[in-house]
Design an enzyme around this catalytic site. Structure first.
Site: not given
Ligand code: NAP
Length: 486
Positions: A175, A250, A284, A385
């Protein structure tokens, strides 16, 4: 006319049962709909899992080198379409064309690397302490694996999950992120054209809530590999570990670059601009904190401002553009929200800080590359973040102070140091809390043949990519074989 893309289930291209679609919009020009994708629901997801369950035993029974051949063939097909696929990615995600083509090339390399793993799949042969007994381990696939991927590396991440999962003999249901599903579609299309057996690979689009949830809860799914935000990843972890199946997460980062006083300032400024602003800071592994020794702080910051201002922001399909748009309105809002928070908390804006407007900017989600100084470790801009082009600059008294600042966050994905001091380099490598460590290189820019993954709250589970990737997608069996009956 806008093209409609279908799900790929049991070797067939299918509309979802509700027949509803959602648009994939170009973030650099919101007038352009790149494609319409299936707004699948739980029933479609179950059908994809059932197709995988049916196909998996025969796929696992195929010799692994022959499974690898499908990846080699698909790599050829992808390579013949590199330019077109790069442009697709730029249009759906907004990264510049050279970056997008580089990513497609990386997906091709990943397919070739794991195609080769079909003929390796190393395990152990270990001496027994008994006579005439031969001991070894072998690898078995897990069964059906669910792969859930983010929008920011829409080709490389699906490739680095699909390729090892498939070559190991698992059936895959993938997905992709709803913001950028076309790049993963192109990989699936290439594997279909390469002749992969029906059901070994299934691709289904739709919202995280409808498709993602059903997928991870399907009883036959034996492993979930997820890349995305901490929020979604941590919730998945709770669901999946209850079922005692394998999970790999992750997630986010707050990646530092330490710059020591012996360094070439121009070189260091280039490393920082590349790490912080390429791909609009939406990697990331992007650098979001620069920790600079006091002795060079002022002159380095001056160079950094000049290089940041020189970065051309615009249509990422055009040559000479250094930075494209944020991926969507939500990410643009997040960038602008953090810029306001940083100002309120006392950080000082050095350059950037605004949404770009006028001309082509009005059609997209463009924000200026932004630098903040006077950032202190407790500020949110130093801890959370942003996932945008916002770099927090911090002064360190000396190397030890820089290490303290670098490690005082909950994340541990990537980290970099810029220096010629070989003693400090080794001390940094030993003490930094990060899974990916670079020296005199940006925090971002990893290669396919090496393991990938973070530490602390950035990651959970086994490593992806390189020689360790197969460990996640296989289960080890241990055999004790006595070859006499005496
Ligand atoms: P996200 O919102 O967490 O989405 C990631 C994927 O999860 C998407 O496919 C999403 O589907 C799906 N999802 C959402 N809700 C779900 C649910 N309840 N159940 C199952 N799946 C669900 O992350 P993103 O915004 O795409 O990506 C940005 C984040 O990824 C950043 O935090 C970045 O640091 C992280 N990232 C980490 C790495 C790494 O290797 N450490 C690499 C790249 C990105 P929809 O798209 O349909 O919502």
């Amino acid at each position: 006319m806008t093209e409609t893309f279908r799900n790929y289930v049991g070797g067939r291209w299918l509309e979802c049962m509700s027949k509803k679609t959602f648009p994939n919009v170009n973030p650099a020009n919101t007038d352009e709909v790149v494609g319409l994708f299936q707004a699948s629901g739980p029933e479609d997801t179950q059908a994809a899992c059932e197709a995988a369950a049916q196909a998996q035993p025969a796929w696992a029974a195929l010799p692994a080198p022959r499974r690898g051949e499908y990846l080699f063939k698909a790599a050829e097909i992808l390579e013949s379409r590199l330019d077109e696929l790069g442009a697709d990615m730029t249009r759906e995600e907004g990264k510049t064309l050279p970056e997008a083509k580089g990513e497609v090339k990386r997906a091709i390399n990943i397919f070739r690397y794991f195609g080769g793993e079909g003929a390796r799949q190393f395990s152990y042969q270990i001496p027994s302490e008994r006579e005439n007994v031969f001991c070894y381990t072998l690898r078995k696939p897990l069964g059906i694996v669910a792969l859930i991927t983010p929008w920011n590396f829409p080709s490389a991440i699906p490739a680095w999950k699909m390729a090892p999962a498939l070559v190991a003999g698992n059936a895959v249901v993938i997905k992709p992120a709803s913001l950028a599903p076309l790049s993963a579609y192109r990989l699936v299309e290439a594997l279909h054209e390469a002749g992969i057996p029906a059901g070994a690979l299934n691709y289904i689009t739709g919202s995280g809530g409808a498709v993602g949830n059903t997928l991870v809860e399907y009883p036959g799914v034996r492993a979930v590999s997820f890349t995305g935000s901490c929020e979604v990843g941590n919730a998945l972890y709770d669901k999946v570990t209850r079922r005692k199946i394998r999970v790999q997460l992750e997630m986010g980062g707050k990646n530092p670059t330490i710059v020591l006083k012996d360094t070439d300032l121009d070189y260091a400024a280039d490393v920082l601009v590349n790490g912080a602003f390429f791909s609009t800071g939406q990697k990331c592994t992007a650098c979001s904190r620069a920790i600079i020794e006091r002795a060079i702080y002022e002159p380095l910051v001056e160079k950094l401002i000049a290089k940041t201002r020189a970065l051309k922001v615009g249509n990422p399909l055009e040559p000479g553009i250094g930075m494209g748009p944020a991926v969507d309105a939500g990410q643009l809002d997040t960038d602008l929200k953090y810029i306001e928070i940083a100002k309120k908390e006392g950080a000082r804006l050095l350059c950037g800080g605004n949404r770009l407007t006028g001309g082509i900017y009005d059609k997209g989600y463009f924000v200026e590359p932004t630098l903040f100084t006077d950032v202190t470790p407790e500020m949110r801009i130093a801890q959370e973040e942003v996932f945008g082009p916002v770099l927090a600059l911090m002064q360190a008294k000396d190397f030890d102070d820089a290490m303290r600042l670098a490690n005082c966050v909950r994340f541990g994905l990537s980290a970099s140091i810029v220096t010629r001091d070989v003693t400090r380099i080794h001390q940094f490598v030993n003490r930094i809390e990060a899974g990916l460590i670079t020296v005199n290189l940006p925090t971002a820019g990893v290669e396919y043949q090496l393991p990938f993954g973070g530490t602390k709250e950035s990651s959970f589970g086994m490593r992806e990519q390189g020689p360790l990737a197969l460990d996640f997608y296989t289960e080890s069996r241990t055999v004790y074989l006595k070859y006499t009956q005496a």
